[in-house]
Structures are given as C-alpha cells and as structure tokens.
Design a protein around this motif. Structure first.
Motif, PDB file in Angstrom:
ATOM      1  N   LEU A 206      39.250  63.301  38.711  1.00  0.00           N
ATOM      2  CA  LEU A 206      40.171  62.163  38.679  1.00  0.00           C
ATOM      3  C   LEU A 206      40.165  61.458  37.332  1.00  0.00           C
ATOM      4  N   ALA A 207      41.272  60.806  37.054  1.00  0.00           N
ATOM      5  CA  ALA A 207      41.403  59.942  35.875  1.00  0.00           C
ATOM      6  C   ALA A 207      42.339  58.799  36.252  1.00  0.00           C
ATOM      7  N   PRO A 208      42.234  57.666  35.570  1.00  0.00           N
ATOM      8  CA  PRO A 208      43.098  56.527  35.918  1.00  0.00           C
ATOM      9  C   PRO A 208      44.571  56.835  35.688  1.00  0.00           C
ATOM     10  N   LEU A 209      45.377  56.525  36.690  1.00  0.00           N
ATOM     11  CA  LEU A 209      46.829  56.592  36.541  1.00  0.00           C
ATOM     12  C   LEU A 209      47.366  55.226  36.142  1.00  0.00           C
ATOM     13  N   GLU A 210      46.759  54.177  36.714  1.00  0.00           N
ATOM     14  CA  GLU A 210      47.262  52.828  36.448  1.00  0.00           C
ATOM     15  C   GLU A 210      46.152  51.803  36.632  1.00  0.00           C
ATOM     16  N   TRP A 211      46.120  50.825  35.717  1.00  0.00           N
ATOM     17  CA  TRP A 211      45.246  49.660  35.852  1.00  0.00           C
ATOM     18  C   TRP A 211      46.143  48.456  36.091  1.00  0.00           C
ATOM     19  N   VAL A 212      45.815  47.667  37.105  1.00  0.00           N
ATOM     20  CA  VAL A 212      46.590  46.463  37.414  1.00  0.00           C
ATOM     21  C   VAL A 212      45.693  45.256  37.169  1.00  0.00           C
ATOM     22  N   GLU A 213      46.081  44.408  36.220  1.00  0.00           N
ATOM     23  CA  GLU A 213      45.294  43.228  35.846  1.00  0.00           C
ATOM     24  C   GLU A 213      45.749  42.022  36.659  1.00  0.00           C
ATOM     25  N   CYS A 214      44.793  41.337  37.282  1.00  0.00           N
ATOM     26  CA  CYS A 214      45.120  40.218  38.159  1.00  0.00           C
ATOM     27  C   CYS A 214      44.271  38.996  37.811  1.00  0.00           C
ATOM     28  N   PRO A 215      44.723  38.122  36.913  1.00  0.00           N
ATOM     29  CA  PRO A 215      43.971  36.899  36.608  1.00  0.00           C
ATOM     30  C   PRO A 215      43.956  35.957  37.809  1.00  0.00           C
ATOM     31  N   GLU A 216      42.795  35.318  38.039  1.00  0.00           N
ATOM     32  CA  GLU A 216      42.664  34.383  39.144  1.00  0.00           C
ATOM     33  C   GLU A 216      41.994  33.102  38.662  1.00  0.00           C
ATOM     34  N   VAL A 217      42.518  31.960  39.103  1.00  0.00           N
ATOM     35  CA  VAL A 217      41.931  30.668  38.753  1.00  0.00           C
ATOM     36  C   VAL A 217      40.921  30.316  39.836  1.00  0.00           C
ATOM     37  N   CYS A 218      39.766  30.962  39.746  1.00  0.00           N
ATOM     38  CA  CYS A 218      38.700  30.700  40.708  1.00  0.00           C
ATOM     39  C   CYS A 218      37.399  31.268  40.154  1.00  0.00           C
ATOM     40  N   ASN A 219      36.289  30.847  40.719  1.00  0.00           N
ATOM     41  CA  ASN A 219      35.005  31.423  40.388  1.00  0.00           C
ATOM     42  C   ASN A 219      34.955  32.860  40.896  1.00  0.00           C
ATOM     43  N   TRP A 220      34.288  33.738  40.157  1.00  0.00           N
ATOM     44  CA  TRP A 220      34.274  35.153  40.522  1.00  0.00           C
ATOM     45  C   TRP A 220      33.707  35.389  41.921  1.00  0.00           C
ATOM     46  N   LYS A 221      32.762  34.548  42.364  1.00  0.00           N
ATOM     47  CA  LYS A 221      32.145  34.745  43.673  1.00  0.00           C
ATOM     48  C   LYS A 221      33.111  34.398  44.804  1.00  0.00           C
ATOM     49  N   VAL A 222      34.037  33.471  44.566  1.00  0.00           N
ATOM     50  CA  VAL A 222      35.070  33.182  45.558  1.00  0.00           C
ATOM     51  C   VAL A 222      35.912  34.429  45.795  1.00  0.00           C
ATOM     52  N   SER A 223      36.279  35.095  44.714  1.00  0.00           N
ATOM     53  CA  SER A 223      37.089  36.309  44.815  1.00  0.00           C
ATOM     54  C   SER A 223      36.325  37.440  45.495  1.00  0.00           C
ATOM     55  N   VAL A 224      35.060  37.610  45.121  1.00  0.00           N
ATOM     56  CA  VAL A 224      34.234  38.662  45.723  1.00  0.00           C
ATOM     57  C   VAL A 224      34.032  38.401  47.221  1.00  0.00           C
ATOM     58  N   GLU A 225      33.810  37.164  47.599  1.00  0.00           N
ATOM     59  CA  GLU A 225      33.653  36.833  49.016  1.00  0.00           C
ATOM     60  C   GLU A 225      34.924  37.166  49.793  1.00  0.00           C
ATOM     61  N   ASN A 226      36.050  36.801  49.243  1.00  0.00           N
ATOM     62  CA  ASN A 226      37.313  37.071  49.917  1.00  0.00           C
ATOM     63  C   ASN A 226      37.492  38.571  50.127  1.00  0.00           C
ATOM     64  N   TYR A 227      37.125  39.356  49.114  1.00  0.00           N
ATOM     65  CA  TYR A 227      37.233  40.806  49.237  1.00  0.00           C
ATOM     66  C   TYR A 227      36.289  41.338  50.309  1.00  0.00           C
ATOM     67  N   SER A 228      35.148  40.681  50.494  1.00  0.00           N
ATOM     68  CA  SER A 228      34.061  41.232  51.310  1.00  0.00           C
ATOM     69  C   SER A 228      34.105  40.840  52.777  1.00  0.00           C
ATOM     70  N   GLU A 229      35.219  40.317  53.235  1.00  0.00           N
ATOM     71  CA  GLU A 229      35.417  40.096  54.675  1.00  0.00           C
ATOM     72  C   GLU A 229      36.884  40.337  55.005  1.00  0.00           C
ATOM     73  N   CYS A 230      37.117  40.740  56.248  1.00  0.00           N
ATOM     74  CA  CYS A 230      38.502  40.937  56.679  1.00  0.00           C
ATOM     75  C   CYS A 230      38.845  40.011  57.844  1.00  0.00           C
ATOM     76  N   TYR A 231      38.030  38.973  58.020  1.00  0.00           N
ATOM     77  CA  TYR A 231      38.288  37.927  59.008  1.00  0.00           C
ATOM     78  C   TYR A 231      39.673  37.321  58.768  1.00  0.00           C
ATOM     79  N   HIS A 232      40.058  37.282  57.480  1.00  0.00           N
ATOM     80  CA  HIS A 232      41.339  36.680  57.127  1.00  0.00           C
ATOM     81  C   HIS A 232      42.494  37.684  57.143  1.00  0.00           C
ATOM     82  N   CYS A 233      42.213  38.975  57.317  1.00  0.00           N
ATOM     83  CA  CYS A 233      43.250  40.001  57.145  1.00  0.00           C
ATOM     84  C   CYS A 233      44.391  39.916  58.164  1.00  0.00           C
TER      85      CYS A 233
END
Length: 363
Positions: free
Chosen positions: A169-196
């Motif tokens: 494999l090799a990258p086909l596309e990189w998608v950059e997503c700036p977020e106005v939040c602390n990195w741990k807020v983003s990681v926490e959101n990714y790490s649960e699907c309670y909100h999905c």
C-alpha cells in the motif's frame, strides 16, 4: 456496597497551558509517534522533514536501504539541515556547508583539515529511534522506550490478517482537518462510539452496525484500543464490498496511544488517523487513505469525500463544542457510563484512555 462511579478528568487536563507543555516534553516525547510512510522515501537519499513534540526532525533513506531519522540540526552551529522533501547524495548544512553522510556521520566541512586535532569521526547528526510498522514509519524521542510490538502487542499480526496487501500500500490521499480543541478531546471523541448513533448517520447506517460495535483495551496491558463491529447489510452499504474475502464483512480499528489509529473498513480498506498537537487549544487530524501502490480508485476517493463531509465534519463540531465547554465555569466532571456488558453505549474505552492520560501526566 456499590463502588463509586468513575468520573471524567478535570478540565485542567485539557485547558491548562502548563499541562500541555509538560505533555510535549514528557508524554509526547517518550511515546511512538507517526512520522510518515516508506513510499515517501522510495529512493536512496530521499528525505522529508516533519515535527514531533515540538522537535524538528527529518527521515532519510540510506545507501543500505534503511530509513533513519535525525534531529534536523547541524552539529556545528545549530542551523536546520533540510526543509520539506527532496533527494540528496549527502546532507549539507546551508549555513557553513558542513556535509554529512546519509548515516548522519560528518563527511567534511570548509577548512576542517586545518584544525589541529579535529576528529570528524566523533561528530554525527543525532539519530532518533525509528520503526517500520508495515511501511508506516514511527519515531520515539526516548532511546530507551520499549519496541512498538511491546507497546502494541499483536497489532502487527492482526493488521496483516485484515489487510494482507498492506506491504504494497501507499497513500492515495491525505485529508487535513484542523480542530480548535485540545488533542485529547479529539482522541477521546474518536475512542468511543457512544455518540455515533445520534451524530453519525452515514457511518452508523451505511458502513457499520452500531448494535455490534464494541471497543476493548488490550487484554495484555498494551496501549491499544480495538474497535470491532460488523458491516451493514450490502444493500445499505454506501460503497460496494466483496464479502467473499476474509474479514471483508468486518470493521476493526487499532488505536495506538497516544496519537495514531489504523482502521480497516469493510472490504479490507485501510485508512488511518494521526494527530498533531499545535498548542493547548489547537490540533490537526490527518486522515490517510491507501491503495496498492497509491493507484487511483474511485471507491476510495469517494469514501474519502464521504468521510470528510459527514463523520469528520460532524466530529469537528462536536470536539470544538466540548473544548469550549471545558472552559466553562459551570462545568463539573461528570460520571462515565460504564455498562458491564460494554458495547456501543458504554464508555469503558474512555475510562482506559483517561487512565493513560493520568499516567502520561506523571512522565
């Protein structure tokens, strides 16, 4: 007597600049961080510069085929060696033209032979520990850190089973997503699907079956969270899937603490998340999409667009609202929802993640 219900972390873990500085110099400087992909340096002398934990680094492929990483600083007068990407026979400092071999050892410099007792064999660019994980390059600023296989036991083998073509494999596309939040807020959101179910209609109705979704920490104590679920029925899927291939009807994600995740979408489609922390209030999430040799694929391109326009966009609004809320004088840490049976509506994964955050705060 019933045990007290665990609560979320204090807001200061996410909003205190001093805490962020400690993380940059401690946690993020002593854990495995994604640098790039081997396909970015296919030839001898290919290099790319990047930043980890506030440190400027560069990776370069040597004449022996090994990809090494160095701090991006000359050992003479501290000028940066390279920028961006490129190819070179030797690494030359732009300041005083000191040159280094691709192994980092000093080769030459103007007038050095005239210096009595000068021993160039004692001068070398400072190397950073680097591991190739199925073509994904990770670095750790801590020379004494355990290997990735010790940090993330079993993941290398599991990935190869779910994505047997991963070495090609090799990258086909990189998608950059700036977020106005602390990195741990983003990681926490990714790490649960309670909100999905209530926030990600496309993902929950056209990719996975939420009722089968679960997230479990590594049973052996590794720093891994495994997301597992089944795919939606073929008629509901938003893209075609050949279910005759092993694992094609499954979704699995391997979150590698603190800032990277491999995802295998139904159909054995590999994609990744990696995070970069800018400051206490800002981070950037990168979504990577991969194909064999980086070849064009209408399906993968379409998935990347769908993901950015739905799940990612929805998550950006969620995490930025949470970060604003953490700064509210009215916020008090709330109880975690810990269903003994786990499943999509439980926050067991957040309990584990926040224990790592507490541990990281002590580094």
């Amino acid at each position: 007597m019933t045990a007290p219900i665990p609560h979320t972390l204090d807001a200061r873990y996410y909003t205190d600049p001093a805490h962020f500085d400690r993380e940059m110099n401690g946690l993020l400087a002593s854990t495995w961080q994604f640098a790039g992909h081997v396909s970015q340096v296919p030839n001898i002398g290919d290099y790319f510069a990047f930043e980890i934990a506030g440190q400027n680094l560069f990776a370069i492929r040597g004449r022996d085929g090994t990809v090494r990483t160095f701090y991006n600083v000359c050992q003479h007068r501290a000028h940066e060696m390279v920028s961006g990407t490129g190819n070179t026979r030797v690494v030359v400092c732009p300041y005083h033209a000191w040159s280094y071999e691709l192994t980092g050892h000093l080769r030459s410099g103007p007038n050095l032979k005239k210096v009595p007792g000068f021993d160039r064999s004692k001068i070398c660019l400072t190397e950073v520990r680097t591991e190739d994980f199925h073509g994904f390059l990770f670095v750790n600023l801590d020379d004494d850190a355990q290997s990735m296989d010790e940090w993330y036991p079993g993941v290398r083998e599991e990935l190869a089973a779910f994505v047997p073509q991963i070495a090609d494999l090799a990258p086909l596309e990189w998608v950059e997503c700036p977020e106005v939040c602390n990195w741990k807020v983003s990681v926490e959101n990714y790490s649960e699907c309670y909100h999905c179910p209530s926030n990600h209609a496309t993902f929950a109705e056209g990719v996975v079956k939420p009722e089968t979704y679960d997230i479990q920490p590594d049973a052996g104590g590794g720093y891994v969270l495994r997301h597992i679920t089944e795919c939606q029925s073929p008629e509901k899927m938003t893209y075609p899937v050949d279910l005759s291939v092993p694992h094609a009807g499954e979704y699995q994600s391997w979150f590698l603490w603190p800032m990277f995740s491999f995802q295998c979408y139904p159909g054995n489609i590999l994609n990744t998340y990696h995070w970069r922390a800018q400051d206490v209030d800002h981070c950037t999430v990168w979504r990577g999409w991969y194909t064999t040799g980086g070849a064009e694929s209408d399906v993968i391109r379409g998935l990347a667009i769908q993901d950015r326009d739905t799940t990612v966009e929805e998550d950006i609004h969620l995490v930025e609202s949470v970060h604003r809320g953490l700064k509210s004088k009215g916020y008090r840490p709330g109880p975690l929802v810990l269903d003994p049976k786990c499943g999509v509506m439980s926050e067991h994964s957040i309990q584990t993640l926040q224990s790592w955050m507490r541990e990281g705060a002590e580094i």
